[in-house]
Write a protein that holds these residues in place. Structure first.
Motif, PDB file in Angstrom:
ATOM      1  N   PHE A  26     -27.779 -28.293  93.861  1.00 52.53           N
ATOM      2  CA  PHE A  26     -29.128 -28.526  93.137  1.00 52.53           C
ATOM      3  C   PHE A  26     -29.604 -27.111  93.061  1.00 52.53           C
ATOM      4  N   PHE A  27     -29.365 -26.265  93.763  1.00 52.62           N
ATOM      5  CA  PHE A  27     -29.879 -24.692  93.427  1.00 52.62           C
ATOM      6  C   PHE A  27     -28.905 -24.263  92.270  1.00 52.62           C
ATOM      7  N   ALA A  28     -27.629 -24.384  92.346  1.00 51.65           N
ATOM      8  CA  ALA A  28     -26.644 -23.724  91.283  1.00 51.65           C
ATOM      9  C   ALA A  28     -27.042 -24.426  90.023  1.00 51.65           C
ATOM     10  N   TYR A  29     -27.166 -25.744  89.964  1.00 47.61           N
ATOM     11  CA  TYR A  29     -27.497 -26.493  88.538  1.00 47.61           C
ATOM     12  C   TYR A  29     -28.828 -25.924  88.025  1.00 47.61           C
ATOM     13  N   ARG A  30     -29.737 -25.849  89.012  1.00 48.56           N
ATOM     14  CA  ARG A  30     -31.252 -25.431  88.265  1.00 48.56           C
ATOM     15  C   ARG A  30     -30.856 -23.967  87.794  1.00 48.56           C
ATOM     16  N   ASP A  31     -30.298 -23.098  88.365  1.00 47.45           N
ATOM     17  CA  ASP A  31     -30.117 -21.908  87.877  1.00 47.45           C
ATOM     18  C   ASP A  31     -29.157 -21.606  86.766  1.00 47.45           C
ATOM     19  N   PHE A  32     -28.330 -22.733  86.636  1.00 44.41           N
ATOM     20  CA  PHE A  32     -27.206 -22.717  85.712  1.00 44.41           C
ATOM     21  C   PHE A  32     -27.873 -23.048  84.357  1.00 44.41           C
ATOM     22  N   THR A  33     -28.885 -23.921  84.506  1.00 42.51           N
ATOM     23  CA  THR A  33     -29.575 -24.569  83.361  1.00 42.51           C
ATOM     24  C   THR A  33     -30.661 -23.936  83.071  1.00 42.51           C
ATOM     25  N   GLY A  34     -31.361 -23.129  83.923  1.00 40.34           N
ATOM     26  CA  GLY A  34     -32.704 -22.534  83.658  1.00 40.34           C
ATOM     27  C   GLY A  34     -32.789 -21.676  82.216  1.00 40.34           C
ATOM     28  N   GLU A  35     -32.048 -20.874  82.230  1.00 38.00           N
ATOM     29  CA  GLU A  35     -31.802 -19.883  80.938  1.00 38.00           C
ATOM     30  C   GLU A  35     -31.909 -20.775  79.681  1.00 38.00           C
ATOM     31  N   PRO A  36     -30.538 -21.557  79.788  1.00 40.56           N
ATOM     32  CA  PRO A  36     -30.528 -22.343  78.492  1.00 40.56           C
ATOM     33  C   PRO A  36     -31.896 -23.364  78.140  1.00 40.56           C
ATOM     34  N   ASP A  37     -32.452 -23.813  79.232  1.00 38.63           N
ATOM     35  CA  ASP A  37     -33.598 -24.719  79.060  1.00 38.63           C
ATOM     36  C   ASP A  37     -34.640 -23.744  78.339  1.00 38.63           C
ATOM     37  N   GLU A  38     -34.905 -22.674  78.725  1.00 39.62           N
ATOM     38  CA  GLU A  38     -35.850 -21.741  77.853  1.00 39.62           C
ATOM     39  C   GLU A  38     -35.543 -21.679  76.821  1.00 39.62           C
ATOM     40  N   LEU A  39     -34.090 -21.065  76.132  1.00 42.70           N
ATOM     41  CA  LEU A  39     -33.889 -20.966  74.923  1.00 42.70           C
ATOM     42  C   LEU A  39     -33.983 -22.315  74.151  1.00 42.70           C
ATOM     43  N   LEU A  40     -33.575 -23.540  74.609  1.00 45.46           N
ATOM     44  CA  LEU A  40     -33.818 -24.668  73.894  1.00 45.46           C
ATOM     45  C   LEU A  40     -35.043 -25.118  73.757  1.00 45.46           C
ATOM     46  N   ALA A  41     -35.985 -24.711  74.509  1.00 44.85           N
ATOM     47  CA  ALA A  41     -37.426 -24.965  74.371  1.00 44.85           C
ATOM     48  C   ALA A  41     -37.963 -24.424  73.156  1.00 44.85           C
ATOM     49  N   GLU A  42     -37.551 -23.127  72.714  1.00 42.22           N
ATOM     50  CA  GLU A  42     -38.063 -22.464  71.628  1.00 42.22           C
ATOM     51  C   GLU A  42     -37.535 -23.259  70.530  1.00 42.22           C
ATOM     52  N   TYR A  43     -36.753 -24.133  70.448  1.00 43.52           N
ATOM     53  CA  TYR A  43     -36.227 -24.993  69.360  1.00 43.52           C
ATOM     54  C   TYR A  43     -37.025 -26.388  69.551  1.00 43.52           C
ATOM     55  N   GLY A  44     -37.508 -26.728  70.709  1.00 32.60           N
ATOM     56  CA  GLY A  44     -38.285 -28.082  70.835  1.00 32.60           C
ATOM     57  C   GLY A  44     -37.069 -29.181  71.438  1.00 32.60           C
ATOM     58  N   PHE A  45     -36.033 -28.575  71.874  1.00 33.45           N
ATOM     59  CA  PHE A  45     -34.924 -29.139  72.307  1.00 33.45           C
ATOM     60  C   PHE A  45     -34.702 -29.095  74.000  1.00 33.45           C
ATOM     61  N   GLY A  46     -33.916 -30.025  74.313  1.00 32.33           N
ATOM     62  CA  GLY A  46     -33.743 -30.319  75.736  1.00 32.33           C
ATOM     63  C   GLY A  46     -32.385 -30.564  76.247  1.00 32.33           C
ATOM     64  N   ARG A  47     -32.033 -30.812  77.510  1.00 30.93           N
ATOM     65  CA  ARG A  47     -30.644 -30.812  77.835  1.00 30.93           C
ATOM     66  C   ARG A  47     -29.745 -31.797  77.234  1.00 30.93           C
ATOM     67  N   ALA A  48     -30.604 -32.941  76.731  1.00 30.47           N
ATOM     68  CA  ALA A  48     -29.628 -33.678  76.127  1.00 30.47           C
ATOM     69  C   ALA A  48     -29.010 -33.091  74.819  1.00 30.47           C
ATOM     70  N   HIS A  49     -30.060 -32.222  73.975  1.00 30.30           N
ATOM     71  CA  HIS A  49     -29.390 -31.621  72.882  1.00 30.30           C
ATOM     72  C   HIS A  49     -28.306 -30.620  73.397  1.00 30.30           C
ATOM     73  N   HIS A  50     -28.486 -30.002  74.302  1.00 31.25           N
ATOM     74  CA  HIS A  50     -27.453 -29.117  74.832  1.00 31.25           C
ATOM     75  C   HIS A  50     -26.146 -29.781  75.012  1.00 31.25           C
ATOM     76  N   ARG A  51     -26.358 -30.903  75.536  1.00 31.18           N
ATOM     77  CA  ARG A  51     -24.939 -31.572  75.813  1.00 31.18           C
ATOM     78  C   ARG A  51     -24.289 -32.024  74.645  1.00 31.18           C
ATOM     79  N   VAL A  52     -25.095 -32.430  73.689  1.00 26.51           N
ATOM     80  CA  VAL A  52     -24.752 -32.852  72.393  1.00 26.51           C
ATOM     81  C   VAL A  52     -23.969 -31.490  71.479  1.00 26.51           C
ATOM     82  N   ILE A  53     -24.769 -30.625  71.493  1.00 30.21           N
ATOM     83  CA  ILE A  53     -24.222 -29.401  70.881  1.00 30.21           C
ATOM     84  C   ILE A  53     -23.046 -28.775  71.465  1.00 30.21           C
TER      85      ILE A  53
END
Length: 168
Positions: A26-53
């Motif tokens: 849980f903690f590793a996943y939170r930290d592994f996805t945290g920075e990408p989540d912030e970057l994705l949010a700048e585009y209005g995207f979420g984790r589903a967008h990340h997986r597709v990309i």
């Protein structure tokens, strides 16, 4: 809970060890996805967008069907995410050469730039963890991850991490 640095516990199948492993994930996943989540949010995207990309970037020319198989989500869920990525110019779709009903997916230049940014953020975290853990731990980590996956997904990595050849 067991001290992580104390070395392998021969009783690793005990409930408290399993509970700790789940919590570490849980903690590793939170930290592994945290920075990408912030970057994705700048585009209005979420984790589903990340997986597709991510998967389209690794397998240009993959079909929508292949992507659905990997992500194991509904067509409706994928359609929403994919439509946004296509509309905003991150992914392009082309019809298959043999079966025109197929939609082959590929990142645009804009999509490849975002993919690279996301990859670099996560690569830094993985490289740091790998360096601090050492080769034996990395091999063990890979083994654990492989054995957590369903068998059909595991074969993707034992066959040079490939997907079915796109039918064009």
């Amino acid at each position: 809970m067991t001290d992580i640095k104390s070395g392998p516990n021969p009783l690793f199948l005990r409930t408290d060890e399993i509970m700790q492993a789940i919590e570490l994930l849980f903690f590793a996943y939170r930290d592994f996805t945290g920075e990408p989540d912030e970057l994705l949010a700048e585009y209005g995207f979420g984790r589903a967008h990340h997986r597709v990309i991510h998967f389209v970037g690794r397998h240009p020319g993959m079909t929508v069907s292949d992507l659905l198989s990997i992500l194991q989500i509904t067509k409706q869920s994928l359609s929403r995410v994919l439509s946004q990525l296509v509309t905003e110019g991150f992914i392009k779709q082309t019809p298959g050469e043999v079966d025109r009903r197929q939609r082959l997916l590929e990142l645009t230049e804009k999509g490849a730039e975002l993919d690279e940014k996301l990859f670099n953020v996560q690569r830094q975290r993985i490289v740091k963890a790998y360096k601090e853990s050492g080769a034996e731990a990395v091999a063990g980590f890979r083994s654990v991850l492989m054995n957590m996956m369903d068998e059909n997904d595991r074969t993707r990595f034992t066959q040079k991490n490939t997907l079915p050849t796109p039918r064009r």
